[in-house]
Design an enzyme around this catalytic site. Structure first.
Site, PDB file in Angstrom:
ATOM      1  N   TYR A  67     -44.480  30.584  32.833  1.00 22.86           N
ATOM      2  CA  TYR A  67     -44.637  31.085  31.470  1.00 22.86           C
ATOM      3  C   TYR A  67     -43.664  30.354  30.529  1.00 22.86           C
ATOM      4  O   TYR A  67     -43.590  29.132  30.534  1.00 22.86           O
ATOM      5  CB  TYR A  67     -44.472  32.607  31.426  1.00 22.86           C
ATOM      6  CG  TYR A  67     -45.706  33.344  31.899  1.00 22.86           C
ATOM      7  CD1 TYR A  67     -46.831  33.442  31.103  1.00 22.86           C
ATOM      8  CD2 TYR A  67     -45.734  33.945  33.154  1.00 22.86           C
ATOM      9  CE1 TYR A  67     -47.970  34.123  31.526  1.00 22.86           C
ATOM     10  CE2 TYR A  67     -46.874  34.628  33.588  1.00 22.86           C
ATOM     11  CZ  TYR A  67     -47.977  34.708  32.765  1.00 22.86           C
ATOM     12  OH  TYR A  67     -49.104  35.379  33.205  1.00 22.86           O
ATOM     13  N   SER A  68     -42.893  31.096  29.723  1.00 23.71           N
ATOM     14  CA  SER A  68     -42.123  30.451  28.647  1.00 23.71           C
ATOM     15  C   SER A  68     -40.893  29.697  29.119  1.00 23.71           C
ATOM     16  O   SER A  68     -40.242  29.035  28.303  1.00 23.71           O
ATOM     17  CB  SER A  68     -41.713  31.486  27.599  1.00 23.71           C
ATOM     18  OG  SER A  68     -42.815  31.822  26.786  1.00 23.71           O
ATOM     19  N   ALA A  69     -40.567  29.748  30.395  1.00 26.28           N
ATOM     20  CA  ALA A  69     -39.531  28.835  30.887  1.00 26.28           C
ATOM     21  C   ALA A  69     -39.980  27.391  30.679  1.00 26.28           C
ATOM     22  O   ALA A  69     -39.158  26.468  30.684  1.00 26.28           O
ATOM     23  CB  ALA A  69     -39.228  29.104  32.354  1.00 26.28           C
ATOM     24  N   LYS A  71     -40.843  26.226  27.906  1.00 25.17           N
ATOM     25  CA  LYS A  71     -40.309  25.771  26.619  1.00 25.17           C
ATOM     26  C   LYS A  71     -39.056  24.926  26.792  1.00 25.17           C
ATOM     27  O   LYS A  71     -38.802  24.004  26.016  1.00 25.17           O
ATOM     28  CB  LYS A  71     -40.035  26.965  25.711  1.00 25.17           C
ATOM     29  CG  LYS A  71     -41.296  27.689  25.209  1.00 25.17           C
ATOM     30  CD  LYS A  71     -40.937  28.824  24.268  1.00 25.17           C
ATOM     31  CE  LYS A  71     -42.167  29.478  23.632  1.00 25.17           C
ATOM     32  NZ  LYS A  71     -42.921  30.323  24.559  1.00 25.17           N
ATOM     33  N   TYR A 157     -39.908  34.944  17.434  1.00 20.36           N
ATOM     34  CA  TYR A 157     -40.304  34.200  18.623  1.00 20.36           C
ATOM     35  C   TYR A 157     -41.757  33.755  18.548  1.00 20.36           C
ATOM     36  O   TYR A 157     -42.676  34.576  18.543  1.00 20.36           O
ATOM     37  CB  TYR A 157     -40.081  35.079  19.852  1.00 20.36           C
ATOM     38  CG  TYR A 157     -40.300  34.383  21.165  1.00 20.36           C
ATOM     39  CD1 TYR A 157     -39.661  33.179  21.458  1.00 20.36           C
ATOM     40  CD2 TYR A 157     -41.136  34.928  22.135  1.00 20.36           C
ATOM     41  CE1 TYR A 157     -39.859  32.550  22.674  1.00 20.36           C
ATOM     42  CE2 TYR A 157     -41.339  34.314  23.347  1.00 20.36           C
ATOM     43  CZ  TYR A 157     -40.696  33.122  23.610  1.00 20.36           C
ATOM     44  OH  TYR A 157     -40.893  32.497  24.812  1.00 20.36           O
TER      45      TYR A 157
END
Length: 390
Positions: A67-69, A71, A157
């Site tokens: 997921y957003s890791a 980014k 966010y």
């Protein structure tokens, strides 16, 4: 009792203990954790089940969507371009992406995309999911979109849109898609098992995610039963027009099946990176020092990349957050290993970060998507790293 596989250097035994406790007491099904210290691996552990439906075990090479890791990996690509002089983070986005200069966006600098200050957290009209996965229709929609607040005056966010916004800058500057650029310039030189856009040949190594259902659904609970500290957040969840909800409704349908091969094969630089804990930790290690002869960012670039850009009330997650240019910075709820750390969490618990003062880089991935204040798996591992050392 789950068998824990892998190696731990002397002094880092608390990390093995915390990792085992995650399976015994905190809900892990399949997971891996890796820690680098001063450019060398000191923890490399894995265990559990990669696919509960089939019983397939988690192995050393199991891949996990984080997921957003993701980014953090995408932000690293941006800073590499800036370091090479190909991208000025303080220049307007429109310098590289002319179509972006509409509806009050002409002066938004690239840095505000990275730090969630651009106000482009949602779309007036969601894009069909198949078109969003194809890239260009979503990019065109964001170029035409008006910000939700005056850019630079607040932060919120950009959970989904961040990847297309930042990824399009990478594409315009480098001439390559963000996943291709990451593969060529970061994963390749470092030998990382990490992908933004999963190749078909790697599909059989990917774990299957399991989603925990909340014990109590606060969105339907009686108002008087909601703790005071959660009331503002719950009110945002209950309001379909809140930014907290609309930020995750930019596609039609809004729900995305991140277990699907089609979604994992697309390039979603905010949310569909697939890799190992080892890959995350090794990437972050190369940001703060040399790893097998490779250092991605100079100390000067790193200082610019990790300087705080936004902090305080978050317009989307309705609680305080802190961002540098693309990385999360430590907070009470995500302390990492100390005030100098930087990195990024992912939905459900995944986490990658580096701490230059400690010489530590860390990666944790798992297939049981829990998240929320009750999920202590990543924080317990971070606490164990703080208590460790050769």
């Amino acid at each position: 009792m789950t068998t824990i596989n892998g190696e731990v250097a002397a002094g880092f035994e608390p990390v093995r203990e915390a990792f085992a406790a995650n399976f015994e007491r905190h809900g892990d099904i399949g997971a891996a954790v890796c820690v680098y210290q001063d450019g060398r691996p000191v923890v490399d552990l894995w265990g559990g089940v990669a696919d509960p439906d089939t019983g397939r075990p988690w192995t050393r090479d199991t891949l996990q969507l984080v997921y957003s890791a993701t980014k953090g990996a995408t932000a690293t690509a941006v800073h590499l371009l800036a370091q090479r002089g190909e991208l000025d983070l303080n220049a307007p986005v429109a310098k590289y992406w002319p179509e972006f200069a509409t509806n009050g966006k002409a002066d938004i600098p690239v840095r505000w995309l990275l730090s969630h200050q651009a106000g482009l957290v949602t779309l007036d009209q969601p894009v069909p999911l198949a078109e969003a996965l194809a890239w260009q229709p979503m990019v065109a929609a964001l170029a035409a979109q008006s910000p939700q607040w005056i850019p630079g005056t607040a932060h919120g966010y950009h959970g989904r849109t961040w990847g297309w916004l930042v990824g399009e800058v990478i594409r315009r500057v480098s001439g390559r898609t963000p996943g291709r650029f990451f593969a060529d310039e970061i994963a390749g030189p470092l030998g990382l098992d990490f992908f933004i856009g999963l190749p078909r040949r790697e599909r059989d190594r990917v774990s299957r995610m399991v989603y925990q259902q909340p014990e109590v659904d606060l969105t339907t609970a009686p108002p008087e039963s909601i703790p005071d500290e959660l009331r503002e957040l719950v009110a945002a969840w209950r309001d379909p027009n809140s930014l907290s909800n609309r930020a995750y409704s930019v596609t039609d349908p809004a729900q995305i099946d991140f277990n699907s091969p089609e979604v994992q094969a697309a390039e979603l630089p905010a949310s569909n990176g697939v890799g190992t804990a080892r890959g995350l930790a090794r990437m972050y290690a190369s940001l703060i020092g040399e790893v097998d002869g490779v250092r991605l960012l100079t100390s000067e670039t790193l200082a610019s990349a990790t300087e705080e850009q936004a902090s305080g009330p978050d317009q989307v997650i309705v609680e305080p957050s802190r961002f540098s240019s693309g990385y999360m910075l430590p907070t009470d709820s995500n302390p990492m290993t100390g005030p100098s750390a930087f990195g990024h969490t992912g939905r459900g618990g995944s986490l990658g970060f580096a701490d230059p003062e400690q010489g530590i880089a860390f990666g944790y991935v798992m297939n049981h998507i829990i998240g929320g204040p009750s999920d202590v798996r990543a924080s317990s591992l971070g606490d164990a790293v703080r208590r460790s050392g050769a």
